[in-house]
Write a protein that holds these residues in place. Structure first.
Motif, PDB file in Angstrom:
ATOM      1  N   LEU A  44       0.834  -1.203   0.000  1.00 43.01           N
ATOM      2  CA  LEU A  44       0.000   0.000   0.000  1.00 43.01           C
ATOM      3  C   LEU A  44       0.871   1.256   0.000  1.00 43.01           C
ATOM      4  O   LEU A  44       0.361   2.355   0.140  1.00 43.01           O
TER       5      LEU A  44
ATOM      6  N   PRO B 206       4.869  11.793   9.357  1.00 43.01           N
ATOM      7  CA  PRO B 206       5.390  11.431  10.685  1.00 43.01           C
ATOM      8  C   PRO B 206       5.780   9.949  10.752  1.00 43.01           C
ATOM      9  O   PRO B 206       5.057   9.109  10.229  1.00 43.01           O
TER      10      PRO B 206
ATOM     11  N   LEU C  39       5.847   6.362  12.232  1.00 48.71           N
ATOM     12  CA  LEU C  39       4.761   5.755  12.997  1.00 48.71           C
ATOM     13  C   LEU C  39       5.265   4.827  14.103  1.00 48.71           C
ATOM     14  O   LEU C  39       4.473   4.341  14.904  1.00 48.71           O
TER      15      LEU C  39
ATOM     16  N   LEU D 104      -5.838   5.621  14.924  1.00 47.27           N
ATOM     17  CA  LEU D 104      -5.048   5.018  13.843  1.00 47.27           C
ATOM     18  C   LEU D 104      -5.961   4.639  12.676  1.00 47.27           C
ATOM     19  O   LEU D 104      -5.651   4.901  11.516  1.00 47.27           O
TER      20      LEU D 104
ATOM     21  N   SER E 241      -7.032   7.658  10.864  1.00 46.06           N
ATOM     22  CA  SER E 241      -5.931   8.222  10.086  1.00 46.06           C
ATOM     23  C   SER E 241      -5.814   7.549   8.723  1.00 46.06           C
ATOM     24  O   SER E 241      -5.448   8.167   7.738  1.00 46.06           O
TER      25      SER E 241
ATOM     26  N   PRO F 160      -8.035  10.468   6.532  1.00 48.59           N
ATOM     27  CA  PRO F 160      -6.815  11.131   7.005  1.00 48.59           C
ATOM     28  C   PRO F 160      -6.999  12.625   7.273  1.00 48.59           C
ATOM     29  O   PRO F 160      -6.320  13.186   8.126  1.00 48.59           O
TER      30      PRO F 160
ATOM     31  N   LYS G 182      -8.300  14.413  11.182  1.00 43.69           N
ATOM     32  CA  LYS G 182      -7.370  14.972  12.175  1.00 43.69           C
ATOM     33  C   LYS G 182      -6.011  15.040  11.518  1.00 43.69           C
ATOM     34  O   LYS G 182      -5.424  14.016  11.193  1.00 43.69           O
ATOM     35  N   ARG G 183      -5.477  16.239  11.344  1.00 45.24           N
ATOM     36  CA  ARG G 183      -4.208  16.376  10.653  1.00 45.24           C
ATOM     37  C   ARG G 183      -3.089  16.630  11.665  1.00 45.24           C
ATOM     38  O   ARG G 183      -3.176  17.523  12.500  1.00 45.24           O
TER      39      ARG G 183
ATOM     40  N   TYR H  34       2.847  18.998   8.864  1.00 42.44           N
ATOM     41  CA  TYR H  34       3.027  18.255   7.614  1.00 42.44           C
ATOM     42  C   TYR H  34       2.146  18.820   6.503  1.00 42.44           C
ATOM     43  O   TYR H  34       0.942  18.585   6.504  1.00 42.44           O
TER      44      TYR H  34
ATOM     45  N   ARG I 156      -0.652  16.010   2.202  1.00 43.62           N
ATOM     46  CA  ARG I 156      -1.844  15.300   2.648  1.00 43.62           C
ATOM     47  C   ARG I 156      -1.690  13.815   2.389  1.00 43.62           C
ATOM     48  O   ARG I 156      -1.105  13.404   1.416  1.00 43.62           O
TER      49      ARG I 156
ATOM     50  N   PRO J 155      -3.289  10.182   1.382  1.00 43.94           N
ATOM     51  CA  PRO J 155      -4.462   9.707   0.639  1.00 43.94           C
ATOM     52  C   PRO J 155      -5.320   8.820   1.529  1.00 43.94           C
ATOM     53  O   PRO J 155      -4.803   8.161   2.425  1.00 43.94           O
TER      54      PRO J 155
ATOM     55  N   LEU K 203      -3.262  -4.670   9.040  1.00 45.02           N
ATOM     56  CA  LEU K 203      -2.405  -3.487   8.913  1.00 45.02           C
ATOM     57  C   LEU K 203      -2.387  -2.697  10.219  1.00 45.02           C
ATOM     58  O   LEU K 203      -1.336  -2.226  10.673  1.00 45.02           O
TER      59      LEU K 203
HETATM   60  C1  HEC Z   1       1.456  10.323   0.234  1.00 46.65           C
HETATM   61  C2  HEC Z   1       2.113  10.093   1.503  1.00 46.65           C
HETATM   62  C3  HEC Z   1       1.460   9.145   2.495  1.00 46.65           C
HETATM   63  C4  HEC Z   1       1.124   7.821   2.311  1.00 46.65           C
HETATM   64  C5  HEC Z   1       1.270   6.994   1.038  1.00 46.65           C
HETATM   65  C6  HEC Z   1       0.617   7.360   3.571  1.00 46.65           C
HETATM   66  N1  HEC Z   1       0.617   8.377   4.488  1.00 46.65           N
HETATM   67 FE1  HEC Z   1      -0.008   8.257   6.440  1.00 46.65          FE
HETATM   68  N2  HEC Z   1       0.306  10.280   6.662  1.00 46.65           N
HETATM   69  C7  HEC Z   1       0.877  11.091   5.711  1.00 46.65           C
HETATM   70  C8  HEC Z   1       0.984  12.435   6.243  1.00 46.65           C
HETATM   71  C9  HEC Z   1       1.550  13.652   5.504  1.00 46.65           C
HETATM   72  C10 HEC Z   1       0.490  12.391   7.558  1.00 46.65           C
HETATM   73  C11 HEC Z   1       0.409  13.553   8.544  1.00 46.65           C
HETATM   74  C12 HEC Z   1      -0.645  14.542   8.156  1.00 46.65           C
HETATM   75  C13 HEC Z   1      -2.014  14.063   8.475  1.00 46.65           C
HETATM   76  O1  HEC Z   1      -2.272  13.724   9.650  1.00 46.65           O
HETATM   77  O2  HEC Z   1      -2.835  14.003   7.566  1.00 46.65           O
HETATM   78  C14 HEC Z   1       0.066  11.009   7.787  1.00 46.65           C
HETATM   79  C15 HEC Z   1      -0.487  10.537   8.979  1.00 46.65           C
HETATM   80  C16 HEC Z   1      -0.699   9.202   9.275  1.00 46.65           C
HETATM   81  C17 HEC Z   1      -1.076   8.688  10.569  1.00 46.65           C
HETATM   82  C18 HEC Z   1      -1.214   9.517  11.825  1.00 46.65           C
HETATM   83  C19 HEC Z   1       0.215   9.715  12.323  1.00 46.65           C
HETATM   84  C20 HEC Z   1       0.440  10.471  13.599  1.00 46.65           C
HETATM   85  O3  HEC Z   1       1.626  10.770  13.863  1.00 46.65           O
HETATM   86  O4  HEC Z   1      -0.492  10.778  14.326  1.00 46.65           O
HETATM   87  C21 HEC Z   1      -1.178   7.333  10.456  1.00 46.65           C
HETATM   88  C22 HEC Z   1      -1.534   6.331  11.550  1.00 46.65           C
HETATM   89  C23 HEC Z   1      -0.871   6.998   9.072  1.00 46.65           C
HETATM   90  N3  HEC Z   1      -0.586   8.156   8.394  1.00 46.65           N
HETATM   91  C24 HEC Z   1      -0.853   5.703   8.569  1.00 46.65           C
HETATM   92  C25 HEC Z   1      -0.594   5.386   7.237  1.00 46.65           C
HETATM   93  C26 HEC Z   1      -0.669   4.040   6.702  1.00 46.65           C
HETATM   94  C27 HEC Z   1      -0.980   2.808   7.496  1.00 46.65           C
HETATM   95  C28 HEC Z   1      -0.400   4.144   5.368  1.00 46.65           C
HETATM   96  C29 HEC Z   1      -0.414   3.036   4.310  1.00 46.65           C
HETATM   97  C30 HEC Z   1      -1.645   2.266   4.267  1.00 46.65           C
HETATM   98  C31 HEC Z   1      -0.131   5.545   5.073  1.00 46.65           C
HETATM   99  N4  HEC Z   1      -0.260   6.260   6.240  1.00 46.65           N
HETATM  100  C32 HEC Z   1       0.192   6.047   3.822  1.00 46.65           C
HETATM  101  C33 HEC Z   1       1.278  10.747   4.438  1.00 46.65           C
HETATM  102  C34 HEC Z   1       1.111   9.493   3.856  1.00 46.65           C
END
Ligand code: HEC
Length: 366
Positions: free
Chosen positions: A230, A243, A245, A268, A271, A275, A278-279, A283, A286, A288, A302
């Motif tokens: 993914l 960030p 994880l 989680l 998120s 997503p 709660k940002r 960062y 964004r 997806p 996962l």
């Molecule tokens: C295109 C880049 C991108 C991808 C691909 C991506 N993320 Fe993220 N993710 C982010 C960003 C940027 C943030 C922080 C901003 C926000 O909260 O939206 C985030 C935030 C998160 C958070 C909250 C983190 C925190 O510190 O509180 C989680 C949990 C998370 N992602 C899980 C995942 C998982 C699991 C996947 C794969 C299935 C994934 N992300 C794929 C960019 C990405």
């Protein structure tokens, strides 16, 4: 270098002005609605009608070969527009592209990403980019362009790339994905920023691809496999983009609205599925949504994997620097290109660059 970059954009803009006015699309900060976007948003009612013939092209790909409209004949393909040094919208677009590749398991579908940055994206750079995002994907071609071939391709797909007056990235470009059928005819235009359109694209592409019996989707077994498939890693293993994880579960998280929440299981889950609800603070990129992309059984796996990730280092917000050659804002991370600042060895400060060509230029001029 500033000038050269400007010149590139002028060429791209020139290409853009010859585009049929009716379909011009730009992704701007104020989100003007253009004819192409309206066309994209009609997805539901359009029912895969033939729209226009895809343009002829013959461009080098990331594997050292060439890909042309003729070489794609006989299978449907999806094309989007990216550049590899882009830190804002492209990681999101590429994440969508990889999501699509995972949804469409048919061997006869092909995926094409055209670089809109001839100055920086050569075949090697695109190869490294593909390696980072989807190393095992054989159906994905990333195409290098020159200003003239790029202008022709953009015109042929009725999309534009143009200079941004502000922000992180110098080239603002289309978030449109185009679906082309096995005969080379455009059958759909989808704005990947809209979830319904993205899902419609996946559905329409699957319809075009289902000539033969659909092979069973490769079921991921472990959380680690899902994490890789993914493409969570390219963003979350790069602290400047997203960030880390590791060790997150149970910790407090500071949001961009100033609130502090606990990273429990619900957080989680949210998120991953919503997503934007709660940002996390600091960062700009964004994430997806994976709603509709991931089956519920996989989601449980996962989630357990993310909960169990071990902390590797302190959580710090990303830092940026300005490329002294082209003026672009670049993230400071372990992969960032850098050099010792002018003034020799006494001061140990470093400067950061958006690309190797800017670094070479900097090093060459002192
Ligand atoms: C295109 C880049 C991108 C991808 C691909 C991506 N993320 Fe993220 N993710 C982010 C960003 C940027 C943030 C922080 C901003 C926000 O909260 O939206 C985030 C935030 C998160 C958070 C909250 C983190 C925190 O510190 O509180 C989680 C949990 C998370 N992602 C899980 C995942 C998982 C699991 C996947 C794969 C299935 C994934 N992300 C794929 C960019 C990405």
């Amino acid at each position: 270098m500033k000038l050269e970059h400007g010149a590139l954009l002028v060429v791209i803009l020139f290409g853009a002005t010859v585009v049929g006015m009716g379909y011009m699309v730009t992704r701007t900060h104020d989100r003007r609605t253009t004819a192409a976007e309206r066309l994209a948003h009609q997805g539901e009612s359009r029912k895969l009608e033939p729209l226009w013939a895809a343009p002829d092209f013959d461009l080098p790909d990331q594997r050292g070969g060439r890909v042309s409209k003729a070489s794609l004949q006989g299978r449907p393909w999806v094309v989007n527009f990216i550049f590899t040094t882009c830190k804002s919208v492209c990681p999101l677009l590429t994440a969508k592209m990889v999501q699509l590749q995972r949804r469409l398991t048919e061997a006869n579908v092909h995926f094409v990403s055209v670089s809109v940055d001839p100055a920086h994206d050569d075949v090697m750079t695109l190869g490294a980019y593909a390696q980072k995002w989807a190393p095992a994907e054989k159906r994905w071609s990333l195409l290098a362009t020159r200003p003239d071939s790029l202008a022709a391709v953009l015109e042929g797909f009725k999309v534009t790339a143009e200079a941004a007056d502000s922000g992180v990235d110098p080239i603002v470009h289309s978030s449109i994905f185009v679906l082309v059928d096995a005969a080379g005819v455009v059958r759909g235009v989808y704005d990947s920023e809209h979830r319904e359109e993205f899902l419609a694209l996946a559905r329409d592409a699957a319809l075009l691809a289902k000539a033969g019996a659909p092979p069973a989707p490769p079921r991921a077994r472990t959380g680690e496999e899902l994490w890789a498939q993914l493409s969570c890693a390219p963003c979350h293993d790069s602290p400047s983009l997203a960030p880390p994880l590791g060790g997150l579960f149970g910790k407090k998280v500071e949001l961009d609205n100033g609130l502090v929440v606990e990273a429990d299981e619900g957080y989680l889950l949210e998120s991953i599925l919503v997503p934007d609800a709660k940002r996390v603070r600091g960062y700009p990129l964004r994430m997806p949504t994976y709603d509709g992309v991931i089956e519920s059984a996989d989601l449980v796996t996962l989630l357990a994997y993310v909960k169990g990730l071990k902390e590797t280092g302190p959580r710090v917000a990303p830092q940026t620097a300005v490329d002294p050659v082209c003026g672009m804002e670049v993230m400071i991370d372990p992969q960032a290109l850098s050099a010792e600042a002018d003034g020799g060895s006494s001061g140990s400060s470093r400067v950061f660059f958006c690309s190797e060509s800017c670094r070479d230029q900097y090093l060459g001029h002192r």
